[in-house]
Design an enzyme around this catalytic site. Structure first.
Site, PDB file in Angstrom:
ATOM      1  N   HIS A   1       1.003  -1.284  -0.010  1.00 39.66           N
ATOM      2  CA  HIS A   1      -0.002  -0.121   0.017  1.00 39.66           C
ATOM      3  C   HIS A   1       0.836   1.112  -0.157  1.00 39.66           C
ATOM      4  CE1 HIS A   1       0.559  -0.890   4.399  1.00 39.66           C
ATOM      5  NE2 HIS A   1       0.709   0.581   4.438  1.00 39.66           N
TER       6      HIS A   1
ATOM      7  N   HIS B   1       3.960   6.908   3.918  1.00 42.99           N
ATOM      8  CA  HIS B   1       4.940   6.104   3.722  1.00 42.99           C
ATOM      9  C   HIS B   1       4.477   5.169   2.269  1.00 42.99           C
ATOM     10  CE1 HIS B   1       2.108   4.233   6.724  1.00 42.99           C
ATOM     11  NE2 HIS B   1       2.128   3.102   6.035  1.00 42.99           N
TER      12      HIS B   1
ATOM     13  N   GLU C   1       7.940   0.961   4.914  1.00 42.15           N
ATOM     14  CA  GLU C   1       7.279   0.049   5.783  1.00 42.15           C
ATOM     15  C   GLU C   1       7.335  -1.213   5.024  1.00 42.15           C
ATOM     16  OE1 GLU C   1       3.111   0.130   6.553  1.00 42.15           O
ATOM     17  OE2 GLU C   1       2.966  -1.053   8.158  1.00 42.15           O
TER      18      GLU C   1
HETATM   19 CO    CO Z   1       1.077   1.063   6.431  1.00 41.93          CO
END
Ligand code: CO
Length: 134
Positions: free
Chosen positions: A7, A79, A130
């Site tokens: 994502h 992020h 991430e």
């Molecule tokens: Co995230």
């Protein structure tokens, strides 16, 4: 090491307005808001054919997204999240190569109930990365 883009997370001031923008203007499949108090955010998932966008609104007084919005009043990309097959192996390799893992350095359970790590933006072209266990 890294696999699918899981994502892209976007910090927003007004989750209802951002949801309407993605649903009505961009014609995307948008979830209902989900409060995640342990992460200091309320999240809406925008489900795209090949990945997700996560719209993050601050929740509570000590929210990392609240601090981000103080520096970026219009919101912005917070992020990006890549999947890795094995988070422990990935961390060992990254630390060996000099990358900094944020926080305690230990994996914690992320917004999707899977172990995640965050890597220092200064080590990755100014982007908070991430890593999520696939
Ligand atoms: Co995230």
């Amino acid at each position: 090491m890294i696999g699918r883009l899981n994502h892209v997370a976007i910090a927003v001031r007004d989750l209802a307005a951002a949801s309407a923008l993605y649903r009505d203007t961009l014609g995307a499949d948008v979830s209902a808001p989900e409060p995640l108090p342990e992460h200091g955010v309320t999240v809406v998932f925008v489900n795209l054919p090949n990945t997700k966008i996560e719209l993050l609104e601050p929740l509570g007084t000590d929210s990392p997204i609240g601090r981000f919005l103080e520096r970026n009043p219009d919101g912005g990309i917070h992020h990006i999240c890549y999947e890795v097959p094995d988070l422990v192996t990935a961390r060992e390799s990254l630390v060996r190569d000099g990358a900094r893992v944020l926080g305690s350095g230990e994996a914690r359970i992320g917004a999707h109930g899977k172990p995640v790590l965050f890597l220092h933006p200064k080590d990755f072209n100014g982007t908070l990365v991430e890593l999520e266990q696939a």
